[in-house]
Scaffold this motif. Sequence first.
Motif, short mmCIF file in Angstrom:
data_model
loop_
_atom_site.label_atom_id
_atom_site.label_comp_id
_atom_site.label_asym_id
_atom_site.label_seq_id
_atom_site.Cartn_x
_atom_site.Cartn_y
_atom_site.Cartn_z
N PHE A 156 -49.02 -20.29 -14.27
CA PHE A 156 -48.52 -19.20 -13.18
C PHE A 156 -47.84 -19.63 -11.93
O PHE A 156 -46.63 -18.77 -12.08
CB PHE A 156 -49.39 -18.28 -12.77
N VAL A 157 -48.32 -19.97 -11.36
CA VAL A 157 -47.55 -20.41 -10.02
C VAL A 157 -46.10 -21.39 -10.19
O VAL A 157 -45.01 -21.09 -10.01
CB VAL A 157 -48.31 -21.92 -8.78
N GLN A 163 -38.90 -17.75 -10.69
CA GLN A 163 -38.53 -16.21 -11.03
C GLN A 163 -38.55 -16.16 -9.25
O GLN A 163 -37.20 -15.37 -9.25
CB GLN A 163 -39.71 -15.41 -11.60
N HIS A 164 -39.66 -16.41 -8.63
CA HIS A 164 -39.00 -15.57 -7.84
C HIS A 164 -37.63 -15.91 -6.49
O HIS A 164 -37.24 -14.95 -5.94
CB HIS A 164 -40.71 -16.00 -6.18
N TRP A 165 -37.90 -17.46 -6.77
CA TRP A 165 -36.38 -17.74 -6.53
C TRP A 165 -34.83 -17.32 -6.40
O TRP A 165 -34.55 -16.12 -5.73
CB TRP A 165 -35.81 -19.42 -6.75
N GLN B 104 -48.94 -1.35 -1.58
CA GLN B 104 -47.85 -1.12 -1.58
C GLN B 104 -46.72 -1.67 -1.66
O GLN B 104 -45.37 -1.67 -1.47
CB GLN B 104 -47.58 0.41 -0.55
N ILE B 105 -46.65 -2.36 -0.46
CA ILE B 105 -45.72 -2.98 0.41
C ILE B 105 -44.89 -3.88 -0.68
O ILE B 105 -44.01 -4.12 -0.15
CB ILE B 105 -46.52 -3.92 1.90
N VAL B 106 -45.14 -4.81 -1.38
CA VAL B 106 -44.43 -5.55 -1.94
C VAL B 106 -43.50 -4.60 -2.65
O VAL B 106 -42.58 -5.05 -2.99
CB VAL B 106 -45.72 -5.91 -2.82
N ARG B 107 -43.80 -3.70 -3.52
CA ARG B 107 -42.96 -2.95 -4.10
C ARG B 107 -41.97 -2.56 -3.78
O ARG B 107 -41.08 -2.47 -3.85
CB ARG B 107 -43.81 -1.57 -5.01
N PHE B 166 -48.51 -10.31 -6.06
CA PHE B 166 -49.22 -9.51 -6.40
C PHE B 166 -48.57 -8.62 -6.68
O PHE B 166 -48.23 -7.34 -7.91
CB PHE B 166 -49.35 -8.84 -4.71
N GLN B 167 -46.64 -9.03 -7.16
CA GLN B 167 -45.53 -8.60 -8.18
C GLN B 167 -46.33 -8.32 -9.65
O GLN B 167 -45.76 -7.44 -10.07
CB GLN B 167 -44.59 -8.64 -7.39
N ASP B 168 -46.64 -9.06 -9.72
CA ASP B 168 -46.97 -9.49 -11.29
C ASP B 168 -48.02 -10.04 -12.00
O ASP B 168 -48.20 -10.16 -12.76
CB ASP B 168 -45.82 -10.53 -11.23
#
Lengths: 206, 206
Positions: A156-157, A163-165, B104-107, B166-168
């Motif tokens: 996952f990491v 993806q995050h980039w 919520q902050i992540v979204r 927290f997003q995925d």
Amino acid sequence: MTSKQIRNPEATREALLEAAEAVFLEKGFGNTSLSDIARRADITKSLIHHYFNSKEGLWQEIKTRRFMVYADRQLEIIQDAEPSVELLRASLVFYFDFLKRNPQIVRILAWIFLENDNYDCMQKDKELIDIGLQKVKQAQAAGEIRDDVDARFLLFVFIGLCQHWFQDKEHFIADFGTDGLPEKLDDGYLEAIIKIFFEGILPRKR
Amino acid sequence: MTSKQIRNPEATREALLEAAEAVFLEKGFGNTSLSDIARRADITKSLIHHYFNSKEGLWQEIKTRRFMVYADRQLEIIQDAEPSVELLRASLVFYFDFLKRNPQIVRILAWIFLENDNYDCMQKDKELIDIGLQKVKQAQAAGEIRDDVDARFLLFVFIGLCQHWFQDKEHFIADFGTDGLPEKLDDGYLEAIIKIFFEGILPRKR
DNA sequence: CTATTAATTGGTCGGCCGATTAATAAAATA
DNA sequence: TATTTTATTAATCGGCCGACCAATTAATAG
């Protein structure tokens, strides 16, 4: 002077897909109107329904089309990977490079997340994950990778760092700037995460 | 039988904000109608314009409000952090824990940077980043952290590992399952990224 | 108590949305 | 060529959207 206009259904269909993808990925599904798409493609609005039945259908086709390419490529990457650290690193480079050349897929995933779009193609994703998971576990069993971290978190990491980039790259540039960084920013980041992910951030001992 | 109804402007305003945030974050800005929000808050649609002028204004206020809480908290975290590995680790835990309690902050963050229209937030975020960057650089200069990786990439990975989770998280659960993982999944992931980020994935030598 | 301000309501507006239809023209088929 | 199918267009639909307005009522200021 009536220019006999030629028809090319596949081309118009493709043009619609292309325009729609561009607008959808820029503004999101909900913020996009069919007029936007039609204007961009310079094609009558009605043809969207003719080819895709509905706005939802168009969006669905865009998603699945991109996702299939994504899935196929990822399968290659995973299957080629051998359970050694070297080849695992190569997999990461391959995966990163694929996202680099297909940034749309990252944005699609981002919008799916943001608009709470329950996308059903995730079944295929699950299968891919399972294959990759086996590789990681094999590498762990062979002592190539530390086994005190669950393989799922490792994978996952692995995926997340890539993806995050491409999802927040703009954010990075805006906040951090690019002074002193290689003009090929992507490669710089890739090098960084390889170091961090494969070596850790502690200073070298030797 | 005319029950003298009491008025509480602040309460209704707050109720509208609360309902709007819930719906916006669930479906996205474009997919949400003011009727949705009004229905959820059980407050007349007109009051939205009375308090926030427009749909856009409401959305803007929701974003900035959440972001300010985020910024304040992050400032505390960063300022408390000393340039040692131990305290840097504590900062990561603090940051992760904050996101855990304010999902919520992540979204919201994702949206702020996707619609790059909120100048105030971007500016403030940049300031926070700069402070954090100094800490990392100090730690590098002190030999606490490897200095062969640009501090910006280090910080970006630091933040990204937390946000990405927290997003995925949903995708993780759907694709990987939770068998054999601690029932407190968040803590399990946190432990994993601490190990990976702070120690690297190679097997221990000693 | 009176006058003023602010909160709340329901009704209404023009406009754009996604979708549909009918008519036309080009392609494909026979 | 004659006929059917398909691509394309323009006009139009009902519906809902965001916004606005006028009237009513509670709170507040004088």
